[in-house]
Design a protein around this motif. Sequence first.
Motif, mmCIF file in Angstrom:
data_model
loop_
_atom_site.group_PDB
_atom_site.id
_atom_site.type_symbol
_atom_site.label_atom_id
_atom_site.label_comp_id
_atom_site.label_asym_id
_atom_site.label_seq_id
_atom_site.Cartn_x
_atom_site.Cartn_y
_atom_site.Cartn_z
ATOM 1 N N MET A 56 0.847 -1.274 -0.028
ATOM 2 C CA MET A 56 0.058 0.071 0.043
ATOM 3 C C MET A 56 0.915 1.263 -0.098
ATOM 4 S SD MET A 56 -2.653 -0.930 -0.466
ATOM 5 C CE MET A 56 -3.777 0.355 -0.238
ATOM 6 N N LYS A 57 1.888 1.233 0.630
ATOM 7 C CA LYS A 57 2.895 2.196 0.672
ATOM 8 C C LYS A 57 3.431 2.776 -0.857
ATOM 9 C CE LYS A 57 4.976 1.366 5.106
ATOM 10 N NZ LYS A 57 6.127 0.859 5.946
ATOM 11 N N LEU A 58 3.654 1.557 -1.590
ATOM 12 C CA LEU A 58 4.058 1.841 -2.868
ATOM 13 C C LEU A 58 3.117 2.370 -3.914
ATOM 14 C CD1 LEU A 58 6.757 0.411 -1.824
ATOM 15 C CD2 LEU A 58 6.990 -0.564 -4.057
ATOM 16 N N ALA A 59 1.810 2.085 -3.343
ATOM 17 C CA ALA A 59 0.871 2.267 -4.317
ATOM 18 C C ALA A 59 0.055 3.859 -4.044
ATOM 19 C CB ALA A 59 -0.488 1.211 -4.084
ATOM 20 N N GLU A 60 0.545 4.391 -3.053
ATOM 21 C CA GLU A 60 0.231 5.737 -2.842
ATOM 22 C C GLU A 60 0.672 6.571 -4.173
ATOM 23 O OE1 GLU A 60 1.798 6.686 0.958
ATOM 24 O OE2 GLU A 60 0.492 5.412 1.807
ATOM 25 N N ASP A 61 -0.137 7.606 -4.526
ATOM 26 C CA ASP A 61 0.054 8.451 -5.705
ATOM 27 C C ASP A 61 1.587 8.831 -5.789
ATOM 28 O OD1 ASP A 61 -2.329 7.889 -6.749
ATOM 29 O OD2 ASP A 61 -3.269 9.749 -6.108
ATOM 30 N N THR A 62 2.044 9.574 -4.816
ATOM 31 C CA THR A 62 3.209 10.234 -4.729
ATOM 32 C C THR A 62 4.643 9.177 -4.905
ATOM 33 O OG1 THR A 62 2.644 11.952 -3.352
ATOM 34 C CG2 THR A 62 4.914 11.826 -3.621
ATOM 35 N N MET A 63 4.319 8.218 -4.058
ATOM 36 C CA MET A 63 5.644 7.201 -4.158
ATOM 37 C C MET A 63 5.396 6.417 -5.629
ATOM 38 S SD MET A 63 7.915 5.619 -2.675
ATOM 39 C CE MET A 63 7.705 5.924 -0.827
ATOM 40 N N ARG A 64 4.151 6.008 -6.122
ATOM 41 C CA ARG A 64 4.195 5.224 -7.251
ATOM 42 C C ARG A 64 4.614 5.994 -8.373
ATOM 43 N NH1 ARG A 64 0.230 6.252 -10.624
ATOM 44 N NH2 ARG A 64 -1.122 7.341 -9.353
ATOM 45 N N GLU A 65 4.148 7.405 -8.413
ATOM 46 C CA GLU A 65 4.962 8.391 -9.767
ATOM 47 C C GLU A 65 6.291 8.318 -9.407
ATOM 48 O OE1 GLU A 65 2.813 11.811 -9.416
ATOM 49 O OE2 GLU A 65 0.761 10.910 -9.355
ATOM 50 N N LYS A 66 7.046 8.515 -8.275
ATOM 51 C CA LYS A 66 8.406 8.569 -8.172
ATOM 52 C C LYS A 66 8.875 7.327 -8.746
ATOM 53 C CE LYS A 66 8.751 11.722 -4.139
ATOM 54 N NZ LYS A 66 9.095 11.790 -2.871
ATOM 55 N N ILE A 67 8.541 6.083 -8.162
ATOM 56 C CA ILE A 67 8.997 4.758 -8.511
ATOM 57 C C ILE A 67 8.969 4.526 -10.207
ATOM 58 C CG2 ILE A 67 8.599 2.465 -8.677
ATOM 59 C CD1 ILE A 67 7.600 2.973 -5.682
ATOM 60 N N TYR A 68 7.858 5.037 -10.452
ATOM 61 C CA TYR A 68 7.698 4.830 -12.273
ATOM 62 C C TYR A 68 8.455 5.838 -13.030
ATOM 63 C CZ TYR A 68 5.985 5.565 -17.017
ATOM 64 O OH TYR A 68 5.871 5.403 -18.235
#
Length: 51
Positions: free
Chosen positions: A12-24
């Motif tokens: 769920m931490k990785l799926a949060e919008d901010t984190m998800r966008e940074k990872i992508y």
Amino acid sequence: MARIEVPARDIMKLAEDTMREKIYEKFKKIGFLFVTLDLKGYRLGSMNATL
């Protein structure tokens, strides 16, 4: 394609919008077109499952 596995408690931490966008964006910069998150979570030996 980049496939990300993390312990289930961290999905769920990785799926949060901010984190998800940074990872992508980081994976896109190094040349990956697709970035996936394994919803089952990290499992030892999972990359050998298709062998």
